[in-house]
Design an enzyme around this catalytic site. Structure first.
Site, PDB file in Angstrom:
ATOM      1  N   ARG A 266      59.736 -11.296   3.101  1.00 44.12           N
ATOM      2  CA  ARG A 266      59.721 -12.524   2.861  1.00 44.12           C
ATOM      3  C   ARG A 266      59.440 -13.653   1.771  1.00 44.12           C
ATOM      4  O   ARG A 266      60.353 -14.334   1.151  1.00 44.12           O
ATOM      5  CB  ARG A 266      58.597 -13.040   4.082  1.00 44.12           C
ATOM      6  CG  ARG A 266      58.780 -13.100   5.419  1.00 44.12           C
ATOM      7  CD  ARG A 266      57.531 -12.883   6.094  1.00 44.12           C
ATOM      8  NE  ARG A 266      56.943 -11.332   5.674  1.00 44.12           N
ATOM      9  CZ  ARG A 266      55.373 -11.427   5.942  1.00 44.12           C
ATOM     10  NH1 ARG A 266      55.024 -12.472   6.888  1.00 44.12           N
ATOM     11  NH2 ARG A 266      54.854 -10.095   5.740  1.00 44.12           N
TER      12      ARG A 266
ATOM     13  N   LYS B 214      60.985   3.267  13.911  1.00 46.09           N
ATOM     14  CA  LYS B 214      59.712   3.944  14.397  1.00 46.09           C
ATOM     15  C   LYS B 214      59.226   4.875  15.583  1.00 46.09           C
ATOM     16  O   LYS B 214      58.642   4.428  16.404  1.00 46.09           O
ATOM     17  CB  LYS B 214      58.362   2.566  14.545  1.00 46.09           C
ATOM     18  CG  LYS B 214      58.294   2.091  12.939  1.00 46.09           C
ATOM     19  CD  LYS B 214      56.528   1.296  13.007  1.00 46.09           C
ATOM     20  CE  LYS B 214      56.874   1.093  11.371  1.00 46.09           C
ATOM     21  NZ  LYS B 214      57.641  -0.504  10.914  1.00 46.09           N
TER      22      LYS B 214
ATOM     23  N   THR C  49      49.860   0.158   7.619  1.00 48.10           N
ATOM     24  CA  THR C  49      48.519  -0.745   7.160  1.00 48.10           C
ATOM     25  C   THR C  49      48.278  -1.359   7.647  1.00 48.10           C
ATOM     26  O   THR C  49      47.628  -1.647   7.155  1.00 48.10           O
ATOM     27  CB  THR C  49      50.024  -1.387   5.358  1.00 48.10           C
ATOM     28  OG1 THR C  49      50.885  -1.977   6.146  1.00 48.10           O
ATOM     29  CG2 THR C  49      50.401  -0.381   5.041  1.00 48.10           C
TER      30      THR C  49
ATOM     31  N   ASP D 231      64.687   1.058  11.630  1.00 48.91           N
ATOM     32  CA  ASP D 231      63.203   0.796  10.738  1.00 48.91           C
ATOM     33  C   ASP D 231      63.309   1.332  12.972  1.00 48.91           C
ATOM     34  O   ASP D 231      62.025  -0.465  12.857  1.00 48.91           O
ATOM     35  CB  ASP D 231      62.528  -0.698  10.938  1.00 48.91           C
ATOM     36  CG  ASP D 231      61.249  -0.488   9.905  1.00 48.91           C
ATOM     37  OD1 ASP D 231      60.851   1.071  10.829  1.00 48.91           O
ATOM     38  OD2 ASP D 231      60.167  -0.340   9.586  1.00 48.91           O
TER      39      ASP D 231
ATOM     40  N   ASP E 268      57.530  10.077  20.355  1.00 47.98           N
ATOM     41  CA  ASP E 268      57.430  10.004  22.012  1.00 47.98           C
ATOM     42  C   ASP E 268      57.231  10.994  21.529  1.00 47.98           C
ATOM     43  O   ASP E 268      57.231  12.338  21.240  1.00 47.98           O
ATOM     44  CB  ASP E 268      58.820   9.633  23.088  1.00 47.98           C
ATOM     45  CG  ASP E 268      58.749   9.400  24.128  1.00 47.98           C
ATOM     46  OD1 ASP E 268      57.580   9.682  24.799  1.00 47.98           O
ATOM     47  OD2 ASP E 268      59.003   7.937  24.805  1.00 47.98           O
TER      48      ASP E 268
ATOM     49  N   LYS F 248      66.815  -3.401   5.752  1.00 49.76           N
ATOM     50  CA  LYS F 248      66.194  -2.828   6.784  1.00 49.76           C
ATOM     51  C   LYS F 248      66.378  -3.452   7.869  1.00 49.76           C
ATOM     52  O   LYS F 248      65.845  -4.444   7.951  1.00 49.76           O
ATOM     53  CB  LYS F 248      64.639  -2.625   6.161  1.00 49.76           C
ATOM     54  CG  LYS F 248      64.275  -2.311   7.315  1.00 49.76           C
ATOM     55  CD  LYS F 248      62.447  -2.179   6.808  1.00 49.76           C
ATOM     56  CE  LYS F 248      61.603  -2.786   6.881  1.00 49.76           C
ATOM     57  NZ  LYS F 248      61.201  -2.831   7.944  1.00 49.76           N
TER      58      LYS F 248
HETATM   59  O1  C5P Z   1      58.059 -10.147   4.881  1.00 52.70           O
HETATM   60  P1  C5P Z   1      57.083  -8.487   3.831  1.00 52.70           P
HETATM   61  O2  C5P Z   1      57.758  -7.990   3.413  1.00 52.70           O
HETATM   62  O3  C5P Z   1      56.303  -8.361   4.721  1.00 52.70           O
HETATM   63  O4  C5P Z   1      58.203  -7.835   4.815  1.00 52.70           O
HETATM   64  C1  C5P Z   1      57.745  -6.651   5.263  1.00 52.70           C
HETATM   65  C2  C5P Z   1      58.465  -5.071   6.011  1.00 52.70           C
HETATM   66  O5  C5P Z   1      57.840  -4.226   5.842  1.00 52.70           O
HETATM   67  C3  C5P Z   1      58.239  -6.342   7.760  1.00 52.70           C
HETATM   68  O6  C5P Z   1      59.502  -5.489   7.736  1.00 52.70           O
HETATM   69  C4  C5P Z   1      57.206  -5.005   8.242  1.00 52.70           C
HETATM   70  O7  C5P Z   1      57.336  -4.451  10.247  1.00 52.70           O
HETATM   71  C5  C5P Z   1      57.681  -4.239   7.359  1.00 52.70           C
HETATM   72  N1  C5P Z   1      56.136  -2.993   7.442  1.00 52.70           N
HETATM   73  C6  C5P Z   1      54.986  -3.504   7.146  1.00 52.70           C
HETATM   74  N2  C5P Z   1      53.908  -2.171   7.045  1.00 52.70           N
HETATM   75  C7  C5P Z   1      54.137  -1.779   7.270  1.00 52.70           C
HETATM   76  C8  C5P Z   1      55.396  -0.661   7.896  1.00 52.70           C
HETATM   77  C9  C5P Z   1      56.571  -1.138   7.754  1.00 52.70           C
HETATM   78  O8  C5P Z   1      54.480  -4.375   5.967  1.00 52.70           O
HETATM   79  N3  C5P Z   1      52.925  -0.518   6.781  1.00 52.70           N
END
Ligand code: C5P
Length: 234
Positions: A207, A63, A116, A61, A66, A33
């Site tokens: 992460r 998002k 979220t 991603d 517009d 992603k």
């Molecule tokens: O590092 P981690 O597992 O928290 O990464 C989650 C990824 O998902 C990040 O790229 C974050 O921007 C994305 N994301 C999120 N919650 C959302 C939509 C996207 O954590 N509702």
């Protein structure tokens, strides 16, 4: 062996790191992603860099949110990169979602329901009355009706969204943490096994994989755990 249904979030400080992570994880996962930070810094070249020679699916991603004509133009501008998924905000409404679907016919348009990071109080402040889960269900139905092929939601909402939209829509869930790893800034988390059991099709994991000492080994470990769960279930 089939790669696991995981999209590794390449939230890297630079292109070299993102490409290195992609090389390490692509033997084990279906998708990588690319988010706004990397795309805005390096532009469309980032897609080829992370795709490499492996042909892994790329989830763009961005998002988008517009007016329909602008989103159509933006989706058209990235369609030639052939991302497997491109995100738009469901809150942009049905005409905007349909515009993206029509502008990038080879890409699955994934609608983000409610971020979220927003609490029920935040939503009330925004004029979206009722609990977040109601807004998620409403926006899911609206997005699918407008042609969205996929929805992004929390693992906590996946079962309710699946009941709302049926079996054919791809559910993508961030907020996934293997047992024992730190939640970091994610508030409502589920394990990869729980997210799949709730009906998710593609797990966004950042992460816990990319910050591990060996991202390839971390991805392989989660992929193996998912395979064990699905073997036990079938
Ligand atoms: O590092 P981690 O597992 O928290 O990464 C989650 C990824 O998902 C990040 O790229 C974050 O921007 C994305 N994301 C999120 N919650 C959302 C939509 C996207 O954590 N509702």
């Amino acid at each position: 062996m089939n790669p696991a249904p995981i999209a590794v979030a390449l939230d890297a400080p630079n292109l070299e790191t993102a490409a290195r992570w992609a090389t390490l994880v692509t033997p084990h996962v279906s998708t990588v992603k690319v988010g706004l930070e990397l795309y805005l810094r390096y532009g469309p070249d980032v897609v080829a860099s992370v795709r490499g020679a492996s042909g892994v699916q790329v989830f763009l991603d961005l998002k988008l949110h517009d007016i329909p004509a602008t989103v159509a133009g933006a989706a058209h501008a990235v369609a030639h990169l052939k991302p497997a998924y491109l995100t738009v905000h469901a809150g942009g409404g049905p005409a905007m979602i349909r515009a993206a679907v029509e502008a990038a016919p080879q890409t699955k348009i994934a609608a983000v329901t409610v971020l979220t990071s927003l609490s029920d109080d935040d939503l009330t402040g925004l004029g979206l009355a009722g609990p977040a889960s109601d807004a998620v269900r409403r926006l899911s139905a609206l997005a699918v009706e407008a042609g969205a092929h996929a929805l992004v939601c929390s693992p906590m909402e996946a079962a309710a969204v699946r009941a709302e939209v049926g079996p054919d829509v791809t559910l993508i869930t961030p907020g996934v943490r293997p047992r024992g790893s730190a939640a970091q800034d994610q508030a409502r988390v589920a394990t990869p096994e729980e997210a799949l059991a709730a009906g998710a099709d593609l797990l966004v994991i950042g992460r816990p994989i990319t910050a591990a000492p060996d991202p390839g080994a971390a991805a392989a470990g989660i992929a193996a755990a998912l395979r064990r769960t699905s073997a036990a279930r079938s």
